[in-house]
Design a protein around this motif. Structure first.
Motif, mmCIF file in Angstrom:
data_model
loop_
_atom_site.group_PDB
_atom_site.id
_atom_site.type_symbol
_atom_site.label_atom_id
_atom_site.label_comp_id
_atom_site.label_asym_id
_atom_site.label_seq_id
_atom_site.Cartn_x
_atom_site.Cartn_y
_atom_site.Cartn_z
ATOM 1 N N PHE A 178 0.788 -1.219 0.000
ATOM 2 C CA PHE A 178 0.000 0.000 0.000
ATOM 3 C C PHE A 178 0.824 1.275 0.000
ATOM 4 O O PHE A 178 0.339 2.328 -0.427
ATOM 5 C CB PHE A 178 -0.931 0.015 1.213
ATOM 6 C CG PHE A 178 -1.918 -1.114 1.233
ATOM 7 C CD1 PHE A 178 -2.968 -1.157 0.339
ATOM 8 C CD2 PHE A 178 -1.796 -2.141 2.155
ATOM 9 C CE1 PHE A 178 -3.873 -2.196 0.354
ATOM 10 C CE2 PHE A 178 -2.697 -3.185 2.186
ATOM 11 C CZ PHE A 178 -3.739 -3.220 1.277
ATOM 12 N N SER A 179 2.034 1.256 0.520
ATOM 13 C CA SER A 179 2.772 2.506 0.676
ATOM 14 C C SER A 179 4.264 2.227 0.832
ATOM 15 O O SER A 179 4.686 1.094 1.052
ATOM 16 C CB SER A 179 2.267 3.277 1.904
ATOM 17 O OG SER A 179 2.556 2.569 3.081
ATOM 18 N N ASN A 180 5.044 3.290 0.723
ATOM 19 C CA ASN A 180 6.478 3.228 1.005
ATOM 20 C C ASN A 180 6.736 3.834 2.373
ATOM 21 O O ASN A 180 5.993 4.703 2.840
ATOM 22 C CB ASN A 180 7.270 3.990 -0.056
ATOM 23 C CG ASN A 180 7.096 3.386 -1.429
ATOM 24 O OD1 ASN A 180 7.136 2.178 -1.598
ATOM 25 N ND2 ASN A 180 6.878 4.244 -2.434
ATOM 26 N N ARG A 343 1.372 -5.782 -12.015
ATOM 27 C CA ARG A 343 2.464 -4.976 -11.463
ATOM 28 C C ARG A 343 1.907 -3.719 -10.808
ATOM 29 O O ARG A 343 0.817 -3.262 -11.164
ATOM 30 C CB ARG A 343 3.458 -4.594 -12.559
ATOM 31 C CG ARG A 343 4.237 -5.773 -13.133
ATOM 32 C CD ARG A 343 4.944 -5.400 -14.413
ATOM 33 N NE ARG A 343 4.011 -5.292 -15.545
ATOM 34 C CZ ARG A 343 4.372 -4.935 -16.769
ATOM 35 N NH1 ARG A 343 5.641 -4.658 -17.023
ATOM 36 N NH2 ARG A 343 3.488 -4.869 -17.728
ATOM 37 N N SER A 344 2.672 -3.155 -9.898
ATOM 38 C CA SER A 344 2.262 -1.934 -9.202
ATOM 39 C C SER A 344 3.433 -0.975 -9.106
ATOM 40 O O SER A 344 4.606 -1.396 -9.074
ATOM 41 C CB SER A 344 1.744 -2.248 -7.791
ATOM 42 O OG SER A 344 0.633 -3.114 -7.823
ATOM 43 N N LYS A 345 3.115 0.319 -9.037
ATOM 44 C CA LYS A 345 4.138 1.341 -8.829
ATOM 45 C C LYS A 345 3.590 2.386 -7.864
ATOM 46 O O LYS A 345 2.464 2.862 -8.032
ATOM 47 C CB LYS A 345 4.544 1.996 -10.150
ATOM 48 C CG LYS A 345 5.635 3.061 -9.983
ATOM 49 C CD LYS A 345 6.232 3.483 -11.314
ATOM 50 C CE LYS A 345 5.232 4.195 -12.183
ATOM 51 N NZ LYS A 345 5.876 4.727 -13.415
ATOM 52 N N ILE A 346 4.382 2.707 -6.851
ATOM 53 C CA ILE A 346 3.992 3.699 -5.844
ATOM 54 C C ILE A 346 5.048 4.799 -5.805
ATOM 55 O O ILE A 346 6.231 4.525 -5.650
ATOM 56 C CB ILE A 346 3.862 3.067 -4.447
ATOM 57 C CG1 ILE A 346 2.864 1.903 -4.465
ATOM 58 C CG2 ILE A 346 3.427 4.112 -3.425
ATOM 59 C CD1 ILE A 346 2.819 1.138 -3.163
ATOM 60 N N ARG A 347 4.602 6.040 -5.952
ATOM 61 C CA ARG A 347 5.501 7.194 -5.828
ATOM 62 C C ARG A 347 4.887 8.180 -4.853
ATOM 63 O O ARG A 347 3.709 8.521 -4.966
ATOM 64 C CB ARG A 347 5.729 7.857 -7.191
ATOM 65 C CG ARG A 347 6.581 7.039 -8.144
ATOM 66 C CD ARG A 347 6.890 7.795 -9.408
ATOM 67 N NE ARG A 347 5.684 8.115 -10.153
ATOM 68 C CZ ARG A 347 5.689 8.741 -11.338
ATOM 69 N NH1 ARG A 347 6.835 9.106 -11.879
ATOM 70 N NH2 ARG A 347 4.561 9.002 -11.954
#
Length: 374
Positions: A178-180, A343-347
């Protein structure tokens, strides 16, 4: 932003029996429970200061050549600077050895909590580089159980956890999916409050993690660290941190990166379709235009890219069967069915300025703002 200060300063002076300043005296402040331990030397006027000290109880010790050592216990609970004065007696002419039992630090906080400083958690073998803060909480806090993908369970409600980073509340789910997270390299000290957190941290009922980040304020001599590692599952990582500044300003920078073929906890023993990478950058700048004012700016950018792990069936899919007819090995688009590729990408960008003004010994004004973009 509901700004809640998490650190303050301890300052003071060291004098001899006549009241004259003692320059070059060694001052130590330490907490044997959290393992916080810092040292400083007095200037030409006999003054010293410790900045960015997390709220807690501490032993302080002053020592100088030719004088007897002096000790005091202090309790730092607000942003108002805590003043400590040491009067050192002249040392005896004869040599002697004195063995004393160290006094215990007695805390008056009503809540159950665990204090941990980086002098302790630098030594802990964190199991997850991509969710290192969660790993730290799990290893250092009694009653916290690990879950998959960087989640953890505290005492109380499921997933009712909250972070407070330099007073900035973060109530989102803190897991790889869910998050970094804030990198552990950026954390100076951490207090984990369990069971029934105080009202100032909101409505979370299970666990509150109060983190104080590192600062370069007062770091007249720059220092930093560089690290790199390589391990199983094709995992590699690297990072650095740098702290530098002066008496009235300071800057701390931490950056790291990670790549691995086992980013998430997959459903199978084998790692299938589980590549991922992550990058973190954290910068904290502090400025003290006067003794009563402190201006801070926290900036963080994090990015992660990862695949959703496949099961054996998802990885080896060769046909799509409708409810009525068999498509002869073809999917609904008429093309051969292949392995699932999710795939997922979190920024995330986080900019958090704050200003703390000590109005008088009983009043402190803290103003903060935050800009987050994901």
């Amino acid at each position: 932003m509901d700004a809640q200060a998490t650190s303050g300063s301890v300052r003071g002076a060291v004098v001899d029996p006549s009241g004259a300043a003692i320059a070059g005296a060694r001052i130590e402040i330490q907490n044997p429970v959290s393992h916080y331990d810092q040292t400083a030397k007095t200037d030409n006027q006999g003054n010293f200061v410790f900045n960015n000290v997390p709220f807690n109880n501490y032993h302080t010790t002053a020592a100088a050549s030719g004088f007897q050592t002096s000790q005091q216990d202090v309790d730092l609970r607000s942003s108002v600077p805590l003043d400590v004065k040491f009067n050192l007696a002249v040392g005896a002419a004869t040599s002697s050895v004195t063995v004393e039992a160290g006094a215990d630090l007695v805390e008056t906080d009503p809540e159950i909590h665990t204090d941990v400083d980086r002098n302790l958690f630098d030594k802990l073998p964190l199991e997850s580089q991509s969710s290192s803060l969660s790993s730290l909480v799990t290893l250092a806090t009694p009653g916290v159980a690990a879950d998959s993908n960087g989640l953890f369970h505290g005492l109380g409600d499921h997933a009712s956890n909250s972070f407070s980073v330099d007073g900035q509340p973060i109530t989102d789910q803190q897991s790889k999916v869910f998050s970094n997270q804030l990198p552990v390299d950026a954390v100076q000290s951490m207090e984990v409050i369990e069971g029934a957190p105080p009202a100032e941290y909101g409505d979370k009922t299970s666990l509150v993690i109060v983190a104080t980040t590192r600062s370069g304020l007062g770091q007249n001599v720059p220092h930093g660290e560089v690290d790199t590692s390589f391990g199983s599952f094709g995992t590699y990582s690297g990072g650095f941190n740098l702290s530098y500044g002066g008496d009235r300003w300071g800057n701390f920078i931490a950056a790291d990166g990670l790549g691995t073929q086992r980013f998430l906890d997959g459903p199978e023993f084998a790692t299938i379709h589980d590549n991922g990478n992550q990058q973190n950058y954290f910068d904290r700048f502090d400025l003290k235009p006067s003794q009563n004012d402190t201006i801070s700016l926290n900036f963080q950018f994090t990015r992660s890219w990862f695949q959703s792990p496949n099961s054996y069936d998802m990885q080896n899919a060769t046909a799509w069967n409708g409810l009525v007819v068999d498509n002869n090995g073809l999917g609904p688009n008429g093309l051969p069915v292949g392995a699932t590729d999710q795939r997922s990408k979190i920024r995330t960008w986080n900019i958090a300025p704050s200003w703390t003004r000590v109005i008088n010994p009983n009043t402190v004004l803290t103003v903060g703002a935050v800009r987050v973009r994901s």
